[in-house]
Scaffold this active site. Sequence first.
Site, PDB file in Angstrom:
ATOM      1  N   SER A 128      47.596  34.158  30.201  1.00  0.00           N
ATOM      2  CA  SER A 128      46.500  34.559  31.086  1.00  0.00           C
ATOM      3  C   SER A 128      46.118  36.028  30.919  1.00  0.00           C
ATOM      4  O   SER A 128      46.986  36.887  30.689  1.00  0.00           O
ATOM      5  CB  SER A 128      46.955  34.329  32.529  1.00  0.00           C
ATOM      6  OG  SER A 128      46.131  35.016  33.425  1.00  0.00           O
ATOM      7  N   GLU A 130      45.536  37.800  33.263  1.00  0.00           N
ATOM      8  CA  GLU A 130      46.227  38.474  34.354  1.00  0.00           C
ATOM      9  C   GLU A 130      47.423  39.291  33.812  1.00  0.00           C
ATOM     10  O   GLU A 130      47.865  40.234  34.459  1.00  0.00           O
ATOM     11  CB  GLU A 130      46.689  37.417  35.371  1.00  0.00           C
ATOM     12  CG  GLU A 130      47.228  37.929  36.679  1.00  0.00           C
ATOM     13  CD  GLU A 130      46.192  38.592  37.605  1.00  0.00           C
ATOM     14  OE1 GLU A 130      44.982  38.396  37.412  1.00  0.00           O
ATOM     15  OE2 GLU A 130      46.626  39.322  38.521  1.00  0.00           O
ATOM     16  N   TYR A 151      52.842  36.308  39.326  1.00  0.00           N
ATOM     17  CA  TYR A 151      52.129  35.376  38.448  1.00  0.00           C
ATOM     18  C   TYR A 151      51.973  36.007  37.060  1.00  0.00           C
ATOM     19  O   TYR A 151      52.312  35.393  36.043  1.00  0.00           O
ATOM     20  CB  TYR A 151      50.757  35.014  39.039  1.00  0.00           C
ATOM     21  CG  TYR A 151      49.913  34.202  38.075  1.00  0.00           C
ATOM     22  CD1 TYR A 151      50.079  32.822  37.973  1.00  0.00           C
ATOM     23  CD2 TYR A 151      48.984  34.821  37.237  1.00  0.00           C
ATOM     24  CE1 TYR A 151      49.331  32.084  37.066  1.00  0.00           C
ATOM     25  CE2 TYR A 151      48.234  34.088  36.324  1.00  0.00           C
ATOM     26  CZ  TYR A 151      48.412  32.725  36.243  1.00  0.00           C
ATOM     27  OH  TYR A 151      47.673  32.002  35.340  1.00  0.00           O
TER      28      TYR A 151
HETATM   29  P1  NAP Z   1      45.278  24.279  38.068  1.00  0.00           P
HETATM   30  O1  NAP Z   1      43.979  23.589  38.279  1.00  0.00           O
HETATM   31  O2  NAP Z   1      45.919  24.984  39.209  1.00  0.00           O
HETATM   32  O3  NAP Z   1      46.305  23.197  37.474  1.00  0.00           O
HETATM   33  C1  NAP Z   1      47.672  23.463  37.400  1.00  0.00           C
HETATM   34  C2  NAP Z   1      48.394  22.192  37.038  1.00  0.00           C
HETATM   35  O4  NAP Z   1      49.802  22.443  37.001  1.00  0.00           O
HETATM   36  C3  NAP Z   1      48.204  21.043  38.043  1.00  0.00           C
HETATM   37  O5  NAP Z   1      48.102  19.846  37.316  1.00  0.00           O
HETATM   38  C4  NAP Z   1      49.497  21.072  38.838  1.00  0.00           C
HETATM   39  O6  NAP Z   1      49.816  19.850  39.450  1.00  0.00           O
HETATM   40  C5  NAP Z   1      50.468  21.387  37.718  1.00  0.00           C
HETATM   41  N1  NAP Z   1      51.769  21.845  38.180  1.00  0.00           N
HETATM   42  C6  NAP Z   1      52.045  22.835  39.054  1.00  0.00           C
HETATM   43  N2  NAP Z   1      53.371  22.940  39.220  1.00  0.00           N
HETATM   44  C7  NAP Z   1      53.942  21.995  38.438  1.00  0.00           C
HETATM   45  C8  NAP Z   1      55.281  21.615  38.181  1.00  0.00           C
HETATM   46  N3  NAP Z   1      56.336  22.200  38.784  1.00  0.00           N
HETATM   47  N4  NAP Z   1      55.503  20.605  37.304  1.00  0.00           N
HETATM   48  C9  NAP Z   1      54.480  19.981  36.703  1.00  0.00           C
HETATM   49  N5  NAP Z   1      53.191  20.284  36.922  1.00  0.00           N
HETATM   50  C10 NAP Z   1      52.922  21.296  37.773  1.00  0.00           C
HETATM   51  O7  NAP Z   1      45.158  25.346  36.877  1.00  0.00           O
HETATM   52  P2  NAP Z   1      44.054  25.448  35.713  1.00  0.00           P
HETATM   53  O8  NAP Z   1      42.957  26.316  36.186  1.00  0.00           O
HETATM   54  O9  NAP Z   1      43.779  24.109  35.167  1.00  0.00           O
HETATM   55  O10 NAP Z   1      44.857  26.304  34.636  1.00  0.00           O
HETATM   56  C11 NAP Z   1      45.657  25.682  33.640  1.00  0.00           C
HETATM   57  C12 NAP Z   1      46.663  26.684  33.097  1.00  0.00           C
HETATM   58  O11 NAP Z   1      45.980  27.802  32.550  1.00  0.00           O
HETATM   59  C13 NAP Z   1      47.616  27.248  34.141  1.00  0.00           C
HETATM   60  O12 NAP Z   1      48.854  27.468  33.490  1.00  0.00           O
HETATM   61  C14 NAP Z   1      47.006  28.588  34.518  1.00  0.00           C
HETATM   62  O13 NAP Z   1      48.004  29.475  34.973  1.00  0.00           O
HETATM   63  C15 NAP Z   1      46.421  29.002  33.189  1.00  0.00           C
HETATM   64  N6  NAP Z   1      45.236  29.856  33.235  1.00  0.00           N
HETATM   65  C16 NAP Z   1      44.144  29.473  33.962  1.00  0.00           C
HETATM   66  C17 NAP Z   1      43.007  30.261  33.943  1.00  0.00           C
HETATM   67  C18 NAP Z   1      41.781  29.874  34.712  1.00  0.00           C
HETATM   68  O14 NAP Z   1      40.916  30.741  34.911  1.00  0.00           O
HETATM   69  N7  NAP Z   1      41.622  28.621  35.122  1.00  0.00           N
HETATM   70  C19 NAP Z   1      42.991  31.445  33.180  1.00  0.00           C
HETATM   71  C20 NAP Z   1      44.126  31.790  32.461  1.00  0.00           C
HETATM   72  C21 NAP Z   1      45.237  30.986  32.473  1.00  0.00           C
HETATM   73  P3  NAP Z   1      49.279  19.463  40.921  1.00  0.00           P
HETATM   74  O15 NAP Z   1      47.923  18.849  40.703  1.00  0.00           O
HETATM   75  O16 NAP Z   1      50.284  18.498  41.392  1.00  0.00           O
HETATM   76  O17 NAP Z   1      49.208  20.718  41.726  1.00  0.00           O
HETATM   77  O1  G4F Z   2      39.475  33.521  41.803  1.00  0.00           O
HETATM   78  P1  G4F Z   2      40.723  34.300  41.848  1.00  0.00           P
HETATM   79  O2  G4F Z   2      41.785  33.865  42.798  1.00  0.00           O
HETATM   80  O3  G4F Z   2      41.256  34.398  40.357  1.00  0.00           O
HETATM   81  P2  G4F Z   2      42.290  35.401  39.647  1.00  0.00           P
HETATM   82  O4  G4F Z   2      43.180  36.071  40.618  1.00  0.00           O
HETATM   83  O5  G4F Z   2      41.498  36.284  38.740  1.00  0.00           O
HETATM   84  O6  G4F Z   2      43.178  34.378  38.808  1.00  0.00           O
HETATM   85  C1  G4F Z   2      42.581  33.358  38.018  1.00  0.00           C
HETATM   86  O7  G4F Z   2      42.326  33.861  36.732  1.00  0.00           O
HETATM   87  C2  G4F Z   2      43.500  34.231  35.976  1.00  0.00           C
HETATM   88  C3  G4F Z   2      43.012  34.758  34.635  1.00  0.00           C
HETATM   89  O8  G4F Z   2      42.679  36.098  34.739  1.00  0.00           O
HETATM   90  C4  G4F Z   2      44.355  32.993  35.824  1.00  0.00           C
HETATM   91  F1  G4F Z   2      45.433  33.284  35.058  1.00  0.00           F
HETATM   92  C5  G4F Z   2      44.784  32.486  37.180  1.00  0.00           C
HETATM   93  O9  G4F Z   2      45.528  31.272  37.006  1.00  0.00           O
HETATM   94  C6  G4F Z   2      43.531  32.172  37.997  1.00  0.00           C
HETATM   95  O10 G4F Z   2      42.879  31.067  37.404  1.00  0.00           O
HETATM   96  O11 G4F Z   2      40.391  35.832  42.215  1.00  0.00           O
HETATM   97  C7  G4F Z   2      39.473  36.577  41.448  1.00  0.00           C
HETATM   98  C8  G4F Z   2      39.214  37.891  42.161  1.00  0.00           C
HETATM   99  C9  G4F Z   2      40.479  38.650  42.569  1.00  0.00           C
HETATM  100  O12 G4F Z   2      40.278  40.011  42.324  1.00  0.00           O
HETATM  101  C10 G4F Z   2      40.588  38.417  44.064  1.00  0.00           C
HETATM  102  O13 G4F Z   2      41.234  39.456  44.786  1.00  0.00           O
HETATM  103  O14 G4F Z   2      38.524  37.603  43.383  1.00  0.00           O
HETATM  104  C11 G4F Z   2      39.107  38.351  44.421  1.00  0.00           C
HETATM  105  N1  G4F Z   2      38.808  37.667  45.686  1.00  0.00           N
HETATM  106  C12 G4F Z   2      38.018  38.183  46.671  1.00  0.00           C
HETATM  107  N2  G4F Z   2      37.964  37.340  47.691  1.00  0.00           N
HETATM  108  C13 G4F Z   2      39.270  36.481  46.085  1.00  0.00           C
HETATM  109  C14 G4F Z   2      38.735  36.252  47.347  1.00  0.00           C
HETATM  110  N3  G4F Z   2      40.060  35.572  45.482  1.00  0.00           N
HETATM  111  C15 G4F Z   2      40.336  34.415  46.143  1.00  0.00           C
HETATM  112  N4  G4F Z   2      41.107  33.474  45.549  1.00  0.00           N
HETATM  113  N5  G4F Z   2      39.846  34.168  47.403  1.00  0.00           N
HETATM  114  C16 G4F Z   2      39.052  35.072  48.052  1.00  0.00           C
HETATM  115  O15 G4F Z   2      38.620  34.861  49.193  1.00  0.00           O
END
Ligand code: NAP
Ligand code: G4F
Length: 336
Positions: A128, A130, A151
């Site tokens: 990520s 992050e 995280y």
């Molecule tokens: P998500 O929608 O939160 O999906 C996470 C998945 O992990 C869900 O299927 C969840 O199952 C499963 N999971 C959580 N804990 C588990 C465990 N103990 N054993 C098995 N499965 C488990 O996340 P996403 O947005 O698709 O992201 C996919 C991956 O990319 C994650 O690793 C995230 O950290 C990473 N990532 C995401 C972003 C982004 O912007 N979306 C960016 C960078 C990296 P449940 O449905 O049961 O909760």
């Molecule tokens: O949407 P967010 O919670 O995403 P964040 O923290 O950037 O994390 C996501 O992206 C990562 C990649 O950079 C992934 F690895 C991670 O799994 C996830 O998918 O928050 C984005 C920004 C933050 O700065 C947060 O402080 O939005 C700000 N924010 C402001 N108000 C909020 C809110 N975030 C959330 N979730 N909820 C709010 O009400």
Amino acid sequence: MKKKALIFGVTGQDGSYLSELLLKKNYEVIGVMRRSSAFNTARIDHLYALYPNQFDTSYGDLSDLNSIERNIEKFEPDEIYNLAAQSHVGVSFEISDSTFDINAFGPLNILQVLKNKGFKSKFYQACSSEMFGISPPPQNENTLFQPQSIYGVSKVCAYYTTRYFRQAFNLFAANGILFNHESPRRGLNFVTKKITIGIAKILTNEIKILELGNLSARRDWGFAGDYVEAIWNILQQDKPDDFVISTGENYSIEDFAREAFNVVGLDWKKFVKSNVSRYLRPSEVPSLLGDSSKAIKQLKWKPKVLFKDLCLMMVESDLKSFNLTLDEAKKIAKKL
Ligand code: NAP
Ligand code: G4F
């Protein structure tokens, strides 16, 4: 022979898009999902019916080594995608032990099974942006990791664990360092989805005000459907490697709110309130902006959906889930 893929995290946003992509490419896909007291398959339910002979799920949990071993031994996949994680940064401040356990020990568990049992499956680890934390933008594969949450720390661990197994034991193990990617299937408590569904709730009188936290943070937001193509591509390379995947544009939370409310003709300032005491994180990542030159060159990948279209796609989809067309929404907005 069909290629076989095992996806950890199949029920999540990315798991569902990746499954669709692989199924269209004629893979056999087995999604590993954990047991939940409520059904957690809404994002993949359509796939059981569409691909009865190509798609199935199996129980497993990243913190249960035995279940990982059982799934890998049973299915002998060509490719393993580890997308499973406690993926909410804000929540990781509250449940740090389990976040670290799932996100850092999870991939270690999978890699140990591959190494100890001699499996040749290719392995993808979801890392990520992050991890870059407070390193100034733009960020690429050479940028210093300075994570600002457990995280982020857990993903840095997963990153180095993956590289270690690649270098020490010659496994095909690769990291994708993905910047934020969103979609209509985004989890409800991420900021983009909170805003777009908030708009539908305001228009249908379910809420009057939307409360958010820090509005000034900047993120590089892409579309999940585009990003899973990069994920697949990373495992199709001749050699395992690590890649930054991003759009190369970034916007503030305020910008996202302005653009999304503007889709229906509303002024975001009248409906959004910043409640920092509730949502502000103990440490924040101020600005993420990816430099994906390496992916563009080596993977021949680039994002198709950019900021404005992403806002429009998510707003329209959430309006639809409230039985509203965009035209109807605009008419209601005029009266607010
Ligand atoms: P998500 O929608 O939160 O999906 C996470 C998945 O992990 C869900 O299927 C969840 O199952 C499963 N999971 C959580 N804990 C588990 C465990 N103990 N054993 C098995 N499965 C488990 O996340 P996403 O947005 O698709 O992201 C996919 C991956 O990319 C994650 O690793 C995230 O950290 C990473 N990532 C995401 C972003 C982004 O912007 N979306 C960016 C960078 C990296 P449940 O449905 O049961 O909760
Ligand atoms: O949407 P967010 O919670 O995403 P964040 O923290 O950037 O994390 C996501 O992206 C990562 C990649 O950079 C992934 F690895 C991670 O799994 C996830 O998918 O928050 C984005 C920004 C933050 O700065 C947060 O402080 O939005 C700000 N924010 C402001 N108000 C909020 C809110 N975030 C959330 N979730 N909820 C709010 O009400």
